[in-house]
Design a protein around this motif. Sequence first.
Motif, PDB file in Angstrom:
ATOM      1  N   GLU A 214       0.847  -1.194   0.000  1.00  7.45           N
ATOM      2  CA  GLU A 214       0.000   0.000   0.000  1.00  7.45           C
ATOM      3  C   GLU A 214       0.879   1.240   0.000  1.00  7.45           C
ATOM      4  O   GLU A 214       2.035   1.189   0.414  1.00  7.45           O
ATOM      5  CB  GLU A 214      -0.888   0.010   1.233  1.00  7.45           C
TER       6      GLU A 214
ATOM      7  N   PHE B 215       0.055 -15.994   8.000  1.00 12.19           N
ATOM      8  CA  PHE B 215      -1.274 -15.402   8.066  1.00 12.19           C
ATOM      9  C   PHE B 215      -1.756 -15.114   6.664  1.00 12.19           C
ATOM     10  O   PHE B 215      -0.983 -14.741   5.793  1.00 12.19           O
ATOM     11  CB  PHE B 215      -1.213 -14.108   8.888  1.00 12.19           C
ATOM     12  N   TRP B 217      -3.069 -12.673   4.748  1.00 10.83           N
ATOM     13  CA  TRP B 217      -3.313 -11.226   4.759  1.00 10.83           C
ATOM     14  C   TRP B 217      -4.370 -10.838   3.751  1.00 10.83           C
ATOM     15  O   TRP B 217      -4.993  -9.783   3.850  1.00 10.83           O
ATOM     16  CB  TRP B 217      -2.008 -10.471   4.481  1.00 10.83           C
ATOM     17  N   LYS B 241      -9.546 -16.056   3.941  1.00  4.40           N
ATOM     18  CA  LYS B 241      -8.797 -14.847   4.265  1.00  4.40           C
ATOM     19  C   LYS B 241      -8.844 -14.620   5.778  1.00  4.40           C
ATOM     20  O   LYS B 241      -9.802 -14.953   6.431  1.00  4.40           O
ATOM     21  CB  LYS B 241      -9.484 -13.686   3.522  1.00  4.40           C
ATOM     22  N   GLY B 242      -7.785 -14.065   6.308  1.00  2.38           N
ATOM     23  CA  GLY B 242      -7.836 -13.616   7.700  1.00  2.38           C
ATOM     24  C   GLY B 242      -7.637 -14.686   8.750  1.00  2.38           C
ATOM     25  O   GLY B 242      -7.986 -14.473   9.908  1.00  2.38           O
TER      26      GLY B 242
ATOM     27  N   LEU C  47     -11.456  -4.311   5.039  1.00  2.93           N
ATOM     28  CA  LEU C  47     -12.311  -5.495   5.152  1.00  2.93           C
ATOM     29  C   LEU C  47     -12.400  -6.214   3.816  1.00  2.93           C
ATOM     30  O   LEU C  47     -12.406  -7.438   3.745  1.00  2.93           O
ATOM     31  CB  LEU C  47     -13.719  -5.091   5.597  1.00  2.93           C
ATOM     32  N   THR C  49     -10.243  -6.087   1.112  1.00  5.47           N
ATOM     33  CA  THR C  49      -9.025  -6.707   0.581  1.00  5.47           C
ATOM     34  C   THR C  49      -8.308  -7.572   1.597  1.00  5.47           C
ATOM     35  O   THR C  49      -7.463  -8.373   1.233  1.00  5.47           O
ATOM     36  CB  THR C  49      -8.011  -5.641   0.112  1.00  5.47           C
ATOM     37  N   GLY C  50      -8.623  -7.398   2.864  1.00  2.97           N
ATOM     38  CA  GLY C  50      -7.885  -8.125   3.895  1.00  2.97           C
ATOM     39  C   GLY C  50      -6.827  -7.236   4.509  1.00  2.97           C
ATOM     40  O   GLY C  50      -6.581  -6.118   4.063  1.00  2.97           O
ATOM     41  N   LEU C  51      -6.167  -7.751   5.533  1.00  4.78           N
ATOM     42  CA  LEU C  51      -5.189  -6.959   6.266  1.00  4.78           C
ATOM     43  C   LEU C  51      -3.932  -6.675   5.450  1.00  4.78           C
ATOM     44  O   LEU C  51      -3.018  -6.005   5.926  1.00  4.78           O
ATOM     45  CB  LEU C  51      -4.823  -7.659   7.577  1.00  4.78           C
ATOM     46  N   VAL C  52      -3.913  -7.160   4.203  1.00  2.00           N
ATOM     47  CA  VAL C  52      -2.794  -6.795   3.341  1.00  2.00           C
ATOM     48  C   VAL C  52      -2.786  -5.286   3.089  1.00  2.00           C
ATOM     49  O   VAL C  52      -1.764  -4.725   2.681  1.00  2.00           O
ATOM     50  CB  VAL C  52      -2.869  -7.598   2.014  1.00  2.00           C
ATOM     51  N   ALA C  53      -3.919  -4.657   3.358  1.00  2.00           N
ATOM     52  CA  ALA C  53      -3.997  -3.204   3.230  1.00  2.00           C
ATOM     53  C   ALA C  53      -3.136  -2.485   4.264  1.00  2.00           C
ATOM     54  O   ALA C  53      -2.851  -1.295   4.132  1.00  2.00           O
ATOM     55  CB  ALA C  53      -5.451  -2.739   3.368  1.00  2.00           C
ATOM     56  N   GLY C 121      -8.197 -10.554  11.935  1.00  5.67           N
ATOM     57  CA  GLY C 121      -8.447 -10.937  10.556  1.00  5.67           C
ATOM     58  C   GLY C 121      -9.900 -11.295  10.287  1.00  5.67           C
ATOM     59  O   GLY C 121     -10.380 -11.197   9.166  1.00  5.67           O
TER      60      GLY C 121
END
Lengths: 222, 311, 423
Positions: A214, B215, B217, B241-242, C47, C49-53, C121
Motif C-alpha cells: 500500500e 497469516f 493477509w 482470508k484472515g 475489510l 481486501t484483507g489486512l494486506v492493506a 483478521g
Amino acid sequence: MGSGTRDAIRAPGAGDPGDAIVQSRCDPRAAKSARNAVLLLLALALVLALASCSRAPAEELFAAGGVPEAPGSTLQVNVPPPPFSDGVFPCSSCHEPELKFNSKQRKLKIAHQEVELKHGTEARWCLDCHDAADRDQLHLANGEKIPFEESYRLCGQCHGEKFRDWRAGVHGRRTGNWDGEKQYLLCVHCHNSHAPRFAPIKPESAPVPPRRTEPTGGGTSK
Amino acid sequence: MNREASDGTACAPPSVGEGTLSRRDFLCAVVGCAAAATLAGCSEFTHTSFFRKHLRELSKEEIARMLAELEKELSEQYGKPVTVGIDAARPGVQFAYALDLSRCVGCRRCVKACVNENNQGRDPAIEWIRVLEMDKDKGIDFEHANPYYEAEQVPRPGHFYMPVACHHCRDAPCVKSCPTGATWSDKDGIVVIDYDWCIGCRCCMAACPYGARRFNWTEPKVPAEEVNPQMHYLGNRPRPKGVVEKCTFCVHRVRAGRYPACVEVCPVGARKFGNLNDPNGEIRYVLENKRVFVLKNELSTRPRFYYFYGI
Amino acid sequence: MRFVRAFLQFVAGSTRIVLRGNALYWSWIALLVALIVVGARAYAHQLATGLVATSMRDQVSWAFYIGNFTFLVGVAAAAVLLVIPAYVYEWKPIKEVVILGELLAISAIVMAALFVLVDVGRPDRLWHLIPGLGLLNVPASMLAWDVVVLNGYLVLNVVIVTWLLFTLVRGRHPAKAIFTPLVLFSIPAAIGIHTVTAFLYSGLSARPFWHSAILAPRFIASAFCSGPAVLLVLMQLLRKYTRFEIQDVAIWKVAELMAYSMGFNLFLFGAEVFTEYYAHTEHLVHMRYMFTGVEGHTEIVPFMWASLGCSVVAFVLFLIPRTRRHWVTLNLGCLLIYSGVYLEKGMGLVIPGLTPDTLGEIYEYGPSRGEWEVAIGVFAIGFLLFTLMVKVATPIMLGEFRVDTRVAAGSAAGPVVRPATAH
C-alpha cells in the motif's frame, strides 16, 4: 458428556472417502490397492525428484517394497532394478568368460573411458568391486560374488555406518508408509558408484520477501 | 443440566451422536430465525454457520453435514471432485520428525512439494517451510541466517542449510496463547488449526519461537489445476482470508499411514518421519544413535522436530 | 415508574445538551465526524481486501493497531490516578473531577477495543470469544484474560459514571456505602487491566525483548505518567470555558504525582538499558534496532531518541515546582510526555519486539496510509464519545442540569437546565 466428545473425531458413515481410508488400514486387500494408488501418485514426484540426483532417473522405480529384517541378520531387501546405463548390461555380452583380462590398475583406453573413477583411487580400481571372472556380478572382499541387485552389501563393507543407517531407513530417501511398507532404493540409485559425491544442484526459487503493497514510504527487508 | 426448548419441553444436554435439541438449535429459536438475513445459515448447518460450536463440541452428524457442504463448495469452486476428510489421530501414535542437517543441500524441493500438497496460496506466495542458509563457521546463528539465498548451485561452499517449519511442540506456546482455542495439540502430537474458528488475532504468531505460522493477509489464490483435491478439514483444505495456517505434518497423509510430502520428495533423504512409539521406526533409531538437538531448547517448548547429524 | 420517567428525561435532556453548542463546538464535532468517515472508508477497504492493506506481514504481525491498543489501555488505567487522592485520601479539590478520569477511561477502553476490532483478521468471528457461545481459553490465554478484564473495567466505569450522573441529575448523591467501594475497586481493576495487557507480551518466551519481568511495572509507570496529561489539559479547558471550578492545587497535585511516575518510568527504562547493553547477549539486537539501527535498518531510530528526549524533558519540567506550576511549561510538559510515551508504547514496544523476527529476519515496518486513516477514525470516535460525555457531565456536575421529579402529573415536565447558583 463423556470423554468421547473431546476425543478426535472420525468421519462417520460407510462409503465416504474418509471411511475408505479408515477401512484400508484394517483390510489388507484394500491396503494393497490403496498402496498401489499411492505409488502411482508418487510416480511423478519421484521421477521429478530423482532427476535432481546426479543419476539418470529410473522410470521403473517402484519396487515391491521390502521390509528390512532386524539389524544384524542377513538382509533381504526388495529394491528397484539397478539403474544401468542403456545397453551396458549384461556385461558378459562383451566380456566373454574365456577372454583374458588385464588386472593391472591403469587408465582404460579401449572401453569404458567415460567412467571417471573418483572413489578411493589411491587404494582401489575397477576390479576391486567388479568381478574379473564374471563381469555380470560384483564381488565382496572375501571373494563372494554378489549380484548387482545386492550392491548395498558391497558398499556396506567400507561404509558400515551408512549401511546400518540405510538398513534402518535413516540414510537415503524413503517413500511409502511410516506404518507399513516402505520403499528402499539402492545406494547407486542416488550415488554414482564410480564418483559417489553428489554434485551441487540448482535450488528452487527463493521465497518472496515481505513487501508493503500500500502507498507509504518505502519498505524493505534484509 | 437440562435446557428448555422454546416450546417448553426439556431437552437432554447435547452429547455426541445424539440427535437431541442442540444448543445451536435452541439459540436459533430464541433469537429468531426470522432474522435470517443476519443469521444466514441458521436453517442449514455449514462450516461457517453463526453460532456453530467449537469443533470438539460438534456431534458426528454435524461434522458429517459440515464436511459434505464443504466438499460441495470446494468441488464447485475448483471444478473437480474434492474430498475433505477429518481422520482422527490413531491411538498409540506419537509422531516425530528428524532432519539430517549434514545432508540438507538447500534445494528447496521440500518447500515446493509442501506448497503443492497443501494448497498454499500462490499470490501472495505462502510457504510453510523456510530454508535458512547459514555460515558453517558461525553455526546456528539466526541473526546471520538468510532464507532468500539465490544460487546457481547448492550447497554453496562454506554454508549449511536448515529448513524450519512447525515443530509441533509438546508444550506449544501457540496453543497456550490462542484466546478462542482454535489451535490445539491433537492426540498424535500434531498441532492443528480449525480455520473456521480462528479469529485472526495473530497471538499465536507472536508466541511461536520458530516463525512457523503464516497469516492470510488477503484471500489466498490456488489455481484450480494445481489444487490437491484430497483434503483434510484441519490440514490442507484451502484457507479463507484472515486466518492463520502452518505445517500440519501433512495430516491428511500421515493419518492414512503415508509419509509427509516433504519426506518423500527430499532428494538426499535428509527428512525422516515416524511414530515415536515404534521401536523399529526411523525416529527411534535416530534418537538412539545420532546426536540430536532441537532449536531454542532453552524455551522448553519440547518440539517433536529434531535435527541431527547423520554423518 | 418515577424512576423510569426520570431516566427518560435524563436521556432526553442529555440529547438536548449535546445538540446545543457554539460554533467552536460544532466545528469540533464536524471535524471528528469527518475523520470518522475517513476511517470508516479505509476500514471498509481493509475489510474487502484483507489486512494486506496494512503494512503488517508475517515477520511483523502486530504493529500500529496493537501499539495504539496498548497505549490506550494505559490511558484508561491512568484515570485511576485521580481516584487515589480523591477517594483514598479524601482530598476534596480533586473529588469533583474524578468523574472526568472515568469518562476518559471509558473513551480509552472503547478506542482500545476498536483497535483490536480493526486488527483481527475475522471480526465476524469475535463472538467466538464469548464463553458459552464460543470458547474463551482461560486460564491459559493472556488475550482471553485481557478480554475479560477490559470488558469488566469498561462495565465498571460505565456503571459508576451512569449511576453517579443519574443520581446527581436527580439532585441526590449516590449511597456512599456502595458507591465508594465500587470506586475504590477501580484502583486494582485499573492496575489489573494494564498488568494483564503487559502479561500478554511478557509471557511470550519467543520474543526476548518482551519476555522480561520488568515489562508489567514499566507499563504501569508509563501509563501513570501519560494518561493524566490528557486530564490536566482537559481540566484547564473546562475551568476556562465552563463554570467548573477546579483549584490550582488539584492540577498541581496531579502533575506532581505524574512527575514521580515519570521518574520511576525513566529509572525502569535505565534498568532495561543497562541489563541489555552490559551483557550484550544476542537479545541486545532488539534494543540496538531501536537506538542505533541494525545492518543499515534505522527507520525507527529517530523516533526512539525523540521519545527519550520528550520523556526526559517532561520529567524535568514536572519535577521542578516552578515549571510545574507555570501554565506554559506545564502544558508543554503534558504534550511532551504524551508524545514520548505514545512513541514508546507504539514504536518502542511492539516493533522492536518483533524486529528482527524469531529467525533473525528484519522487515522494516511503517504504517500504511490505510492504517493511518483507520487509526485516525478510531481516535476520532473516542474523542467524539469523550466530548459528548463531558458535554453532558459538566452541567450535571455543576448542578445546571437537573431532572425535576416532583412535578405534578399532567404538566409538560421535562428536564430543567437552570443557570447555576454561585458555588
